[in-house]
Design a protein around this motif. Sequence first.
Motif, short mmCIF file in Angstrom:
data_model
loop_
_atom_site.label_atom_id
_atom_site.label_comp_id
_atom_site.label_asym_id
_atom_site.label_seq_id
_atom_site.Cartn_x
_atom_site.Cartn_y
_atom_site.Cartn_z
N ASN A 295 0.76 -1.25 0.09
CA ASN A 295 -0.12 0.01 -0.08
C ASN A 295 0.93 1.36 0.02
N THR A 296 1.99 0.99 0.63
CA THR A 296 2.88 2.31 0.54
C THR A 296 3.46 2.73 -0.68
N ASP A 297 3.84 1.63 -1.43
CA ASP A 297 4.12 1.99 -2.79
C ASP A 297 3.10 2.32 -3.59
N LEU A 298 1.86 2.05 -3.45
CA LEU A 298 0.70 2.56 -4.15
C LEU A 298 0.75 3.92 -4.05
N ARG A 299 0.79 4.50 -2.56
CA ARG A 299 0.75 5.93 -2.41
C ARG A 299 1.91 6.73 -3.11
N LYS A 300 3.11 6.07 -3.03
CA LYS A 300 4.14 6.75 -3.72
C LYS A 300 3.82 7.04 -5.04
N LEU A 301 3.29 6.10 -5.89
CA LEU A 301 2.78 6.19 -7.31
C LEU A 301 2.09 7.16 -7.35
N PHE A 302 1.00 7.35 -6.56
CA PHE A 302 -0.08 8.39 -6.54
C PHE A 302 0.41 9.63 -6.36
N ILE A 303 1.38 9.91 -5.49
CA ILE A 303 1.99 11.13 -5.28
C ILE A 303 2.86 11.89 -6.40
N GLN A 304 3.49 10.80 -7.07
CA GLN A 304 4.33 11.10 -8.21
C GLN A 304 3.52 11.62 -9.56
N THR A 305 2.38 11.34 -9.48
CA THR A 305 1.25 11.79 -10.67
C THR A 305 1.16 13.23 -11.03
N THR A 306 0.89 13.82 -11.79
CA THR A 306 0.60 15.21 -11.96
C THR A 306 -0.79 15.65 -12.04
N SER A 307 -0.87 16.93 -11.74
CA SER A 307 -2.18 17.19 -12.14
C SER A 307 -2.67 17.23 -13.55
N LYS A 308 -3.91 17.46 -13.84
CA LYS A 308 -4.56 17.36 -15.30
C LYS A 308 -4.03 15.90 -15.77
N SER A 309 -4.49 14.95 -15.19
CA SER A 309 -4.08 13.57 -15.62
C SER A 309 -5.25 12.57 -15.32
#
Length: 494
Positions: A295-309
Amino acid sequence: MMEAAAVWGGLNSGVVLSLIAVLWTVVWQNLQRLQMHTYFGRHMNRHARRLAALVDPYHSVAIAEYDGGRMKRSEAFEEVKAYLSASCARDVRHVRAEAAKDADKLVLSMVDGEEVLDVAAEGVTVWWLAHSTPPPRTDGGYWGGRAQENRRSYQLFFLDRHRDLVINTYLPRVRKQGRAVMVKNRQRKLFTNISNENWSYDEGLTRSAWSHVVFEHPKTFDTLAMEPSKKKEIMEDLNMFKNGKESYARVGKAWKRGYLLYGPPGTGKSAMIAAMANYLDYDIYDIELTSVNTNTDLRKLFIQTTSKSIIVIEDIDCSLDLTGARKKKKEAATDEDNKDGARPAKPDKKKDPSSKVTLSGLLNFIDGLWSACGGERLIVFTTNHVEKLDPALIRRGRMDKHIEMSYCGFEAFKFLANVYLEIDSHELFPAVQALLSEVEMTPADVAENLTPKSTDDNADSCLRALVSELEKKAEDKANGVKNGQDEGEAEDDN
């Protein structure tokens, strides 16, 4: 004395300045240590700072590549990079070239170690340095056999007397112009997450969690086979979201929206996502959950996404144990307990070693506290079997809009006939309409039949091929019903 003067006069001025700089460094470091412990040290430090301004009158501002403990890429860094690429890169000896939006052009940026000057205002010169430092070598500088990334930054140098102008006027202008350059050169991208075995949990490799290609899918709402009224409804919903920043803030909601696309295979779920991205001019992040360990890795992935996506998880009913299985297991255990009075067996504690992402972790990913990091994001799930999904996963507030991608109806067929064959009517249309009301065919299958296969094909031949295929389906359906009735009668006779 004469000889000493001659020796001193023969020294190169650069050497003298270097010696002064070295001596000053030593003195300054000792004063720094001294000021921490004594009043005398603190008093001397004030005078030392004045002396430092005479020896080195320059100030600096460092703009690092990552914010927030290197969890999130710095917008300021990207804006400065874009500004320098447009304004100053032509004056740099060594540059990095990247593909531009225009296929015939390149976007240039400074490589590490390069320095360039810029004019902040009339008579005010500043210097930019592309800087990088190695990461802390806590394990020899490697993680999992891969070298860790250097920590990059842009450093801005300017005179002390220009501090207010640089901080309050020049830097805001740099960021504004950098954003304009980014919009001009922007290429929409399709991202996918790399398996956790290939990226580090260390903050130095956060960026490598995603890889991407340029997003070039041609599907738009103009070419999407769907009932016109339904298509219009979806487009209006997307418009309300894109323009809803203030309304989301007013009601206290994160600026995101969830879409659930469900229906049989071939009904256009992936095409719908591409059309949404092209309509909104958004990037796409396609998450493969089976490649995410925790779950922590999933959270890291989400944080690295940008707006307008648009964040996409396709075929979520096939992704890990995220369906209604927990409910079924609970019901089965209860039934067994009621049946013989025995305690239900303890659930198997062994989990899939390849991934430990849980339903709870995914729910927090969708609408937990971390979901408010950033804004203007769509989260899209697709499934072929909506009935298998856990109700907690698809309730309103998480998947706000449910869109059924159904079999091809007559209105969708007419749209496809216009797109593929450039016709609005034909003598075979009534036959197609009657058959589509009897049998089920996906838009993908209809489109395939309407696609000319040779130079001899035309509207007549393609429509006849479609009618033939529909008639075959209708015959198979009738035979299936008849066979089922015959089997039922045979059982009754027995």
